[in-house]
Design a protein around this motif. Structure first.
Motif, PDB file in Angstrom:
ATOM      1  N   ARG A 268       0.816  -1.213   0.000  1.00 19.87           N
ATOM      2  CA  ARG A 268       0.000   0.000   0.000  1.00 19.87           C
ATOM      3  C   ARG A 268       0.850   1.265   0.000  1.00 19.87           C
ATOM      4  NH1 ARG A 268      -3.552  -2.934   4.612  1.00 19.87           N
ATOM      5  NH2 ARG A 268      -4.262  -4.639   3.267  1.00 19.87           N
ATOM      6  N   ARG A 269       2.154   1.094   0.245  1.00 21.31           N
ATOM      7  CA  ARG A 269       3.064   2.244   0.188  1.00 21.31           C
ATOM      8  C   ARG A 269       3.561   2.522  -1.228  1.00 21.31           C
ATOM      9  NH1 ARG A 269       6.116  -0.557   4.179  1.00 21.31           N
ATOM     10  NH2 ARG A 269       7.980  -0.207   2.892  1.00 21.31           N
ATOM     11  N   VAL A 270       3.277   1.619  -2.155  1.00 26.30           N
ATOM     12  CA  VAL A 270       3.712   1.816  -3.538  1.00 26.30           C
ATOM     13  C   VAL A 270       2.732   2.765  -4.215  1.00 26.30           C
ATOM     14  CG1 VAL A 270       4.156   0.714  -5.764  1.00 26.30           C
ATOM     15  CG2 VAL A 270       4.776  -0.476  -3.649  1.00 26.30           C
ATOM     16  N   ARG A 271       3.185   3.976  -4.487  1.00 27.24           N
ATOM     17  CA  ARG A 271       2.284   4.995  -5.016  1.00 27.24           C
ATOM     18  C   ARG A 271       2.293   5.064  -6.531  1.00 27.24           C
ATOM     19  NH1 ARG A 271      -0.846   4.964  -1.189  1.00 27.24           N
ATOM     20  NH2 ARG A 271      -1.937   6.596  -2.357  1.00 27.24           N
ATOM     21  N   VAL A 272       3.293   4.474  -7.186  1.00 31.59           N
ATOM     22  CA  VAL A 272       3.362   4.562  -8.640  1.00 31.59           C
ATOM     23  C   VAL A 272       2.400   3.552  -9.272  1.00 31.59           C
ATOM     24  CG1 VAL A 272       5.746   5.336  -8.596  1.00 31.59           C
ATOM     25  CG2 VAL A 272       5.260   2.901  -8.811  1.00 31.59           C
ATOM     26  N   PRO A 273       1.898   3.838 -10.479  1.00 33.83           N
ATOM     27  CA  PRO A 273       1.061   2.862 -11.179  1.00 33.83           C
ATOM     28  C   PRO A 273       1.817   1.568 -11.442  1.00 33.83           C
ATOM     29  CG  PRO A 273       0.837   5.030 -12.165  1.00 33.83           C
ATOM     30  CD  PRO A 273       1.985   5.118 -11.204  1.00 33.83           C
ATOM     31  N   ALA A 274       1.116   0.454 -11.261  1.00 36.23           N
ATOM     32  CA  ALA A 274       1.731  -0.864 -11.430  1.00 36.23           C
ATOM     33  C   ALA A 274       0.848  -1.740 -12.313  1.00 36.23           C
ATOM     34  CB  ALA A 274       1.935  -1.529 -10.075  1.00 36.23           C
ATOM     35  N   PHE A 275       1.491  -2.533 -13.153  1.00 37.65           N
ATOM     36  CA  PHE A 275       0.806  -3.480 -14.036  1.00 37.65           C
ATOM     37  C   PHE A 275       1.253  -4.866 -13.597  1.00 37.65           C
ATOM     38  CE2 PHE A 275       0.091  -4.562 -18.835  1.00 37.65           C
ATOM     39  CZ  PHE A 275      -1.118  -5.151 -18.519  1.00 37.65           C
ATOM     40  N   ILE A 276       0.345  -5.630 -13.006  1.00 40.42           N
ATOM     41  CA  ILE A 276       0.655  -6.939 -12.446  1.00 40.42           C
ATOM     42  C   ILE A 276       0.188  -8.012 -13.420  1.00 40.42           C
ATOM     43  CG2 ILE A 276       0.326  -8.494 -10.500  1.00 40.42           C
ATOM     44  CD1 ILE A 276       1.953  -5.916  -9.931  1.00 40.42           C
ATOM     45  N   ILE A 277       1.117  -8.897 -13.792  1.00 41.42           N
ATOM     46  CA  ILE A 277       0.873  -9.875 -14.856  1.00 41.42           C
ATOM     47  C   ILE A 277       1.272 -11.272 -14.374  1.00 41.42           C
ATOM     48  CG2 ILE A 277       1.449 -10.516 -17.237  1.00 41.42           C
ATOM     49  CD1 ILE A 277       2.241  -7.586 -17.711  1.00 41.42           C
ATOM     50  N   ALA A 278       0.552 -12.261 -14.870  1.00 38.46           N
ATOM     51  CA  ALA A 278       0.926 -13.657 -14.659  1.00 38.46           C
ATOM     52  C   ALA A 278       0.243 -14.498 -15.722  1.00 38.46           C
ATOM     53  CB  ALA A 278       0.520 -14.143 -13.269  1.00 38.46           C
ATOM     54  N   GLY A 279       0.769 -15.675 -15.961  1.00 34.17           N
ATOM     55  CA  GLY A 279       0.116 -16.617 -16.852  1.00 34.17           C
ATOM     56  C   GLY A 279      -0.940 -17.408 -16.099  1.00 34.17           C
ATOM     57  N   ASP A 280      -1.941 -17.884 -16.822  1.00 30.71           N
ATOM     58  CA  ASP A 280      -2.977 -18.677 -16.146  1.00 30.71           C
ATOM     59  C   ASP A 280      -2.464 -20.049 -15.734  1.00 30.71           C
ATOM     60  OD1 ASP A 280      -2.807 -19.799 -18.685  1.00 30.71           O
ATOM     61  OD2 ASP A 280      -4.970 -19.873 -19.022  1.00 30.71           O
ATOM     62  N   ARG A 281      -1.267 -20.425 -16.222  1.00 33.39           N
ATOM     63  CA  ARG A 281      -0.605 -21.670 -15.796  1.00 33.39           C
ATOM     64  C   ARG A 281       0.763 -21.353 -15.198  1.00 33.39           C
ATOM     65  NH1 ARG A 281       0.862 -23.870 -19.984  1.00 33.39           N
ATOM     66  NH2 ARG A 281      -0.023 -22.620 -21.667  1.00 33.39           N
ATOM     67  N   ASP A 282       0.845 -20.210 -14.549  1.00 27.15           N
ATOM     68  CA  ASP A 282       2.099 -19.747 -13.946  1.00 27.15           C
ATOM     69  C   ASP A 282       2.478 -20.623 -12.758  1.00 27.15           C
ATOM     70  OD1 ASP A 282       4.229 -17.942 -12.994  1.00 27.15           O
ATOM     71  OD2 ASP A 282       3.201 -16.410 -14.190  1.00 27.15           O
ATOM     72  N   VAL A 283       3.743 -20.512 -12.327  1.00 29.44           N
ATOM     73  CA  VAL A 283       4.175 -21.221 -11.114  1.00 29.44           C
ATOM     74  C   VAL A 283       3.796 -20.430  -9.866  1.00 29.44           C
ATOM     75  CG1 VAL A 283       6.066 -22.424 -12.251  1.00 29.44           C
ATOM     76  CG2 VAL A 283       6.477 -20.173 -11.221  1.00 29.44           C
ATOM     77  N   ILE A 284       3.277 -19.238 -10.065  1.00 35.26           N
ATOM     78  CA  ILE A 284       2.743 -18.437  -8.964  1.00 35.26           C
ATOM     79  C   ILE A 284       1.243 -18.690  -8.885  1.00 35.26           C
ATOM     80  CG2 ILE A 284       2.544 -16.132  -7.978  1.00 35.26           C
ATOM     81  CD1 ILE A 284       5.443 -17.091  -8.429  1.00 35.26           C
ATOM     82  N   ARG A 285       0.749 -18.961  -7.692  1.00 35.13           N
ATOM     83  CA  ARG A 285      -0.690 -19.197  -7.544  1.00 35.13           C
ATOM     84  C   ARG A 285      -1.474 -17.976  -8.025  1.00 35.13           C
ATOM     85  NH1 ARG A 285      -2.891 -23.209  -4.504  1.00 35.13           N
ATOM     86  NH2 ARG A 285      -1.521 -24.566  -3.282  1.00 35.13           N
ATOM     87  N   PRO A 286      -2.520 -18.184  -8.820  1.00 36.93           N
ATOM     88  CA  PRO A 286      -3.287 -17.044  -9.342  1.00 36.93           C
ATOM     89  C   PRO A 286      -3.878 -16.174  -8.245  1.00 36.93           C
ATOM     90  CG  PRO A 286      -4.402 -19.134  -9.801  1.00 36.93           C
ATOM     91  CD  PRO A 286      -3.031 -19.470  -9.327  1.00 36.93           C
ATOM     92  N   GLU A 287      -4.314 -16.789  -7.137  1.00 38.98           N
ATOM     93  CA  GLU A 287      -4.886 -15.996  -6.050  1.00 38.98           C
ATOM     94  C   GLU A 287      -3.835 -15.099  -5.391  1.00 38.98           C
ATOM     95  OE1 GLU A 287      -4.532 -20.298  -4.391  1.00 38.98           O
ATOM     96  OE2 GLU A 287      -4.874 -19.304  -6.325  1.00 38.98           O
ATOM     97  N   HIS A 288      -2.584 -15.536  -5.448  1.00 43.63           N
ATOM     98  CA  HIS A 288      -1.500 -14.714  -4.902  1.00 43.63           C
ATOM     99  C   HIS A 288      -1.263 -13.492  -5.796  1.00 43.63           C
ATOM    100  CE1 HIS A 288       1.995 -13.958  -2.377  1.00 43.63           C
ATOM    101  NE2 HIS A 288       2.731 -13.781  -3.463  1.00 43.63           N
ATOM    102  N   THR A 289      -1.249 -13.721  -7.098  1.00 48.09           N
ATOM    103  CA  THR A 289      -1.102 -12.601  -8.044  1.00 48.09           C
ATOM    104  C   THR A 289      -2.236 -11.601  -7.869  1.00 48.09           C
ATOM    105  OG1 THR A 289       0.051 -14.005  -9.649  1.00 48.09           O
ATOM    106  CG2 THR A 289      -0.956 -11.980 -10.484  1.00 48.09           C
ATOM    107  N   VAL A 290      -3.454 -12.102  -7.718  1.00 53.00           N
ATOM    108  CA  VAL A 290      -4.605 -11.209  -7.519  1.00 53.00           C
ATOM    109  C   VAL A 290      -4.460 -10.420  -6.226  1.00 53.00           C
ATOM    110  CG1 VAL A 290      -7.098 -11.151  -7.112  1.00 53.00           C
ATOM    111  CG2 VAL A 290      -6.162 -12.607  -8.915  1.00 53.00           C
ATOM    112  N   ALA A 291      -3.951 -11.068  -5.184  1.00 52.92           N
ATOM    113  CA  ALA A 291      -3.766 -10.373  -3.905  1.00 52.92           C
ATOM    114  C   ALA A 291      -2.739  -9.245  -4.037  1.00 52.92           C
ATOM    115  CB  ALA A 291      -3.329 -11.364  -2.825  1.00 52.92           C
ATOM    116  N   ILE A 292      -1.682  -9.479  -4.801  1.00 54.90           N
ATOM    117  CA  ILE A 292      -0.699  -8.410  -5.052  1.00 54.90           C
ATOM    118  C   ILE A 292      -1.393  -7.226  -5.715  1.00 54.90           C
ATOM    119  CG2 ILE A 292       1.345  -7.772  -6.394  1.00 54.90           C
ATOM    120  CD1 ILE A 292       2.360 -10.650  -5.978  1.00 54.90           C
TER     121      ILE A 292
END
Length: 273
Positions: free
Chosen positions: A204-228
């Motif tokens: 919440r301290r990150v004030r700059v615009p951010a574009f968060i991306i992941a693949g639907d078959r990524d090694v990162i859990r999709p719910e984790h990407t959404v939480a970011i």
């Protein structure tokens, strides 16, 4: 008409095939070293325009962006860097952290007399982009992070990757690495076993615009990407269909175009809910 188009197609294919392949990550024409915080960081520069910092993932190097640099160099001054202890950026130290690397990138930009830059990071590079924005917010105009995670356990990583990392650590934890390269590889491997450790609330301290991306078959859990995405005040989210972790390679054309559009738009993302 069809014959003419066929001939033109053959000529174009021949022209493209004749173009020299740029040895990204090992290009004397574009490569430089800069002493930064006790480490000689290797980086390559391409193009002219607003500065764009590219940060690769764990165990990788500048060549990870082979499908992206040429596109961005048409409009940006691309600064692709080998992170500390990666590629040509030799680091003799025993410790390694995302905080150390983020401080390196900030110092590199300062040494190049760059007040702030657009930042694109993949995997560990995506983590670095977020940490850079947290520790040195003045250095980041906008950031794109693909395949990033905030902590190293099975709630953030897919179980198969997390289990693989745990096995690798347990099997080698008591090994005494005497060869400098193997010792460095172990240090880089352990980075992802124990790090990062970023609370969601810190985003919440990150004030700059951010574009968060992941693949639907990524090694990162999709719910984790959404939480970011949800915990960044000014963020957009893109889950790429039919993509694994290598979003910027598997879908390079679309990735490049959407990332460029994000950097260039004057619109500010609405606060994430």
């Amino acid at each position: 008409m069809k014959t003419l188009l066929f001939v033109l197609s053959l000529l174009l294919s021949h022209f493209l095939a004749a173009q020299p392949t740029v040895p990204y990550g090992n290009n004397p024409a574009a490569g430089h070293y800069q002493l930064v915080r006790g480490v000689k960081l290797y980086y390559e520069t391409y193009g002219q325009g607003p500065p764009l910092l590219l940060i690769h993932g764990n165990g990788d190097n500048i060549s990870a962006f082979a499908k992206n640099i040429l596109y961005f160099a048409q409009r940006y001054r691309v600064i692709a860097v080998d992170s500390r202890a990666h590629g040509k950026s030799v680091d003799p130290g025993d410790s390694l952290s995302f905080e150390m690397m983020a401080d390196d990138f900030a110092s590199l930009l300062t040494s190049l007399r760059i007040d702030s830059a657009y930042v694109l990071g993949w995997s560990d590079g995506g983590i670095n982009a977020l940490v850079l924005a947290l520790r040195h917010p003045e250095k980041v105009k906008r950031l794109v992070a693909t395949g990033a995670n905030l902590w190293p356990d099975s709630t953030a990583l897919m179980p198969s990757l997390w289990q693989q990392q745990q096995r690798g650590y347990q099997e080698n934890r008591n090994t005494k690495f005497t060869d400098p390269k193997r010792r460095n590889d172990w240090k880089v491997f352990c980075l992802d076993v124990f790090q990062p450790n970023i609370p969601l609330a810190a985003l919440r301290r990150v004030r700059v615009p951010a574009f968060i991306i992941a693949g639907d078959r990524d090694v990162i859990r999709p719910e984790h990407t959404v939480a970011i995405y949800q915990n960044l005040p000014r963020a957009w989210l893109w889950i790429i269909p039919n993509s694994g972790h290598a979003t910027l390679q598997e879908h390079a054309d679309e990735f490049n175009q959407k990332t460029d559009a994000f950097f260039r738009t004057k619109a500010v993302p609405a606060p994430a809910r």
